[in-house]
Design a protein around this motif. Structure first.
Motif, PDB file in Angstrom:
ATOM      1  N   ASP A   2       0.834  -1.186   0.000  1.00 46.66           N
ATOM      2  CA  ASP A   2       0.000   0.000   0.000  1.00 46.66           C
ATOM      3  C   ASP A   2       0.879   1.250   0.000  1.00 46.66           C
ATOM      4  O   ASP A   2       1.928   1.288   0.644  1.00 46.66           O
ATOM      5  CB  ASP A   2      -0.891  -0.034   1.243  1.00 46.66           C
ATOM      6  CG  ASP A   2      -1.907   1.072   1.268  1.00 46.66           C
ATOM      7  OD1 ASP A   2      -2.290   1.557   0.193  1.00 46.66           O
ATOM      8  OD2 ASP A   2      -2.324   1.458   2.376  1.00 46.66           O
ATOM      9  N   SER A   3       0.450   2.274  -0.718  1.00 46.32           N
ATOM     10  CA  SER A   3       1.249   3.499  -0.799  1.00 46.32           C
ATOM     11  C   SER A   3       1.356   4.199   0.550  1.00 46.32           C
ATOM     12  O   SER A   3       2.380   4.828   0.845  1.00 46.32           O
ATOM     13  CB  SER A   3       0.656   4.445  -1.841  1.00 46.32           C
ATOM     14  OG  SER A   3      -0.625   4.881  -1.446  1.00 46.32           O
ATOM     15  N   LYS A   4       0.343   4.086   1.371  1.00 46.05           N
ATOM     16  CA  LYS A   4       0.409   4.717   2.704  1.00 46.05           C
ATOM     17  C   LYS A   4       1.467   4.033   3.572  1.00 46.05           C
ATOM     18  O   LYS A   4       2.243   4.699   4.250  1.00 46.05           O
ATOM     19  CB  LYS A   4      -0.958   4.667   3.378  1.00 46.05           C
ATOM     20  CG  LYS A   4      -1.972   5.593   2.737  1.00 46.05           C
ATOM     21  CD  LYS A   4      -3.316   5.449   3.387  1.00 46.05           C
ATOM     22  CE  LYS A   4      -3.384   6.402   4.555  1.00 46.05           C
ATOM     23  NZ  LYS A   4      -4.745   6.557   5.086  1.00 46.05           N
ATOM     24  N   THR A  62      -0.332  12.244   4.724  1.00 40.38           N
ATOM     25  CA  THR A  62      -0.523  10.890   4.218  1.00 40.38           C
ATOM     26  C   THR A  62      -1.693  10.209   4.912  1.00 40.38           C
ATOM     27  O   THR A  62      -2.424   9.436   4.291  1.00 40.38           O
ATOM     28  CB  THR A  62       0.761  10.064   4.424  1.00 40.38           C
ATOM     29  OG1 THR A  62       1.841  10.721   3.773  1.00 40.38           O
ATOM     30  CG2 THR A  62       0.624   8.673   3.869  1.00 40.38           C
ATOM     31  N   ARG A  64      -4.407  11.540   5.786  1.00 38.63           N
ATOM     32  CA  ARG A  64      -5.656  12.044   5.205  1.00 38.63           C
ATOM     33  C   ARG A  64      -5.925  11.491   3.809  1.00 38.63           C
ATOM     34  O   ARG A  64      -7.061  11.503   3.356  1.00 38.63           O
ATOM     35  CB  ARG A  64      -5.601  13.571   5.124  1.00 38.63           C
ATOM     36  CG  ARG A  64      -5.562  14.233   6.460  1.00 38.63           C
ATOM     37  CD  ARG A  64      -5.502  15.718   6.294  1.00 38.63           C
ATOM     38  NE  ARG A  64      -5.346  16.375   7.584  1.00 38.63           N
ATOM     39  CZ  ARG A  64      -5.080  17.640   7.735  1.00 38.63           C
ATOM     40  NH1 ARG A  64      -4.934  18.417   6.687  1.00 38.63           N
ATOM     41  NH2 ARG A  64      -4.953  18.160   8.934  1.00 38.63           N
ATOM     42  N   LYS A  65      -4.901  11.047   3.099  1.00 38.99           N
ATOM     43  CA  LYS A  65      -5.060  10.603   1.716  1.00 38.99           C
ATOM     44  C   LYS A  65      -5.512   9.152   1.635  1.00 38.99           C
ATOM     45  O   LYS A  65      -5.377   8.388   2.576  1.00 38.99           O
ATOM     46  CB  LYS A  65      -3.745  10.764   0.949  1.00 38.99           C
ATOM     47  CG  LYS A  65      -3.366  12.192   0.706  1.00 38.99           C
ATOM     48  CD  LYS A  65      -2.097  12.264  -0.104  1.00 38.99           C
ATOM     49  CE  LYS A  65      -1.703  13.707  -0.352  1.00 38.99           C
ATOM     50  NZ  LYS A  65      -0.446  13.794  -1.089  1.00 38.99           N
ATOM     51  N   GLU A  66      -6.003   8.807   0.461  1.00 33.38           N
ATOM     52  CA  GLU A  66      -6.417   7.441   0.178  1.00 33.38           C
ATOM     53  C   GLU A  66      -5.207   6.626  -0.268  1.00 33.38           C
ATOM     54  O   GLU A  66      -4.392   7.096  -1.054  1.00 33.38           O
ATOM     55  CB  GLU A  66      -7.472   7.462  -0.935  1.00 33.38           C
ATOM     56  CG  GLU A  66      -8.219   6.185  -1.116  1.00 33.38           C
ATOM     57  CD  GLU A  66      -9.168   5.876   0.016  1.00 33.38           C
ATOM     58  OE1 GLU A  66      -9.398   4.689   0.256  1.00 33.38           O
ATOM     59  OE2 GLU A  66      -9.664   6.821   0.663  1.00 33.38           O
ATOM     60  N   GLY A  67      -5.085   5.413   0.232  1.00 31.09           N
ATOM     61  CA  GLY A  67      -3.965   4.558  -0.135  1.00 31.09           C
ATOM     62  C   GLY A  67      -4.194   3.858  -1.464  1.00 31.09           C
ATOM     63  O   GLY A  67      -5.319   3.531  -1.826  1.00 31.09           O
ATOM     64  N   LYS A  68      -3.119   3.662  -2.212  1.00 26.67           N
ATOM     65  CA  LYS A  68      -3.186   2.980  -3.500  1.00 26.67           C
ATOM     66  C   LYS A  68      -2.243   1.791  -3.476  1.00 26.67           C
ATOM     67  O   LYS A  68      -1.278   1.758  -2.731  1.00 26.67           O
ATOM     68  CB  LYS A  68      -2.781   3.924  -4.632  1.00 26.67           C
ATOM     69  CG  LYS A  68      -3.670   5.121  -4.781  1.00 26.67           C
ATOM     70  CD  LYS A  68      -3.129   6.059  -5.828  1.00 26.67           C
ATOM     71  CE  LYS A  68      -3.916   7.346  -5.839  1.00 26.67           C
ATOM     72  NZ  LYS A  68      -3.286   8.364  -6.689  1.00 26.67           N
ATOM     73  N   LYS A  69      -2.507   0.840  -4.337  1.00 23.72           N
ATOM     74  CA  LYS A  69      -1.669  -0.348  -4.450  1.00 23.72           C
ATOM     75  C   LYS A  69      -0.421  -0.004  -5.245  1.00 23.72           C
ATOM     76  O   LYS A  69      -0.479   0.614  -6.298  1.00 23.72           O
ATOM     77  CB  LYS A  69      -2.451  -1.457  -5.148  1.00 23.72           C
ATOM     78  CG  LYS A  69      -1.696  -2.703  -5.411  1.00 23.72           C
ATOM     79  CD  LYS A  69      -1.716  -3.602  -4.223  1.00 23.72           C
ATOM     80  CE  LYS A  69      -1.142  -4.955  -4.637  1.00 23.72           C
ATOM     81  NZ  LYS A  69      -0.323  -5.510  -3.638  1.00 23.72           N
TER      82      LYS A  69
END
Length: 150
Positions: A2-4, A62, A64-69
């Motif tokens: 996950d990007s987060k 980070t 607050r943001k949506e995580g991406k694969k």
């Protein structure tokens, strides 16, 4: 991954390096302050504190943001490079002979990265030539012009 999670790991790593840097700066220059209280560690401390604060801001951002694969397509090359770089630095500290090891390090990395290109003998010749040119350039700039020894 996950990007987060990747961002959190990178930020924590940077914060740990920053903490080590901060401690090192303050322990190495103690007792060198002038009458104004400013010594050689003053501005590096400001930079270290700013980096730490910016990392905290980035962690909050980070969150607050949506995580991406995230997909890592060349993970074996990345892991090999990290391992080989650590091995290069360790062997440089133990053995010495920086220029020879620099040449071998570059030649091996170039060869590993370009192994699937084809025409192996031409590829090897190009890789060794580039490695030799870069190593001689490092020697010319640092060894001859700047009179700096590794």
């Amino acid at each position: 991954m996950d990007s987060k999670k990747a961002t959190y790991c990178a930020l924590v790593f940077i914060m740990l390096l920053d903490l080590v840097y901060f401690i090192n700066i303050n322990s190495s220059s103690s007792g060198m302050r002038n009458q104004n209280g400013m010594g050689p560690e003053y501005f590096p401390n400001i930079l270290a504190i700013l980096l730490f604060v910016l990392c905290i801001f980035s962690i909050v951002d980070t969150f607050r943001k949506e995580g991406k694969k995230i997909t890592v397509s060349n993970l074996k090359y990345i892991l090999f490079t990290i391992f080989f770089t650590a091995l290069f630095i360790l062997s440089w500290q133990v053995i010495g002979m920086f220029y020879l090891q620099c040449f071998l390090y570059l030649a091996i990395l170039f060869t590993v990265y370009r192994w699937n290109v084809g025409q192996r003998s031409v590829t090897l010749l190009i890789n060794f030539s580039i490695s030799l040119f870069v190593t001689v350039s490092i020697w010319a700039v640092f060894g001859l012009i700047m009179n700096f020894s590794f």
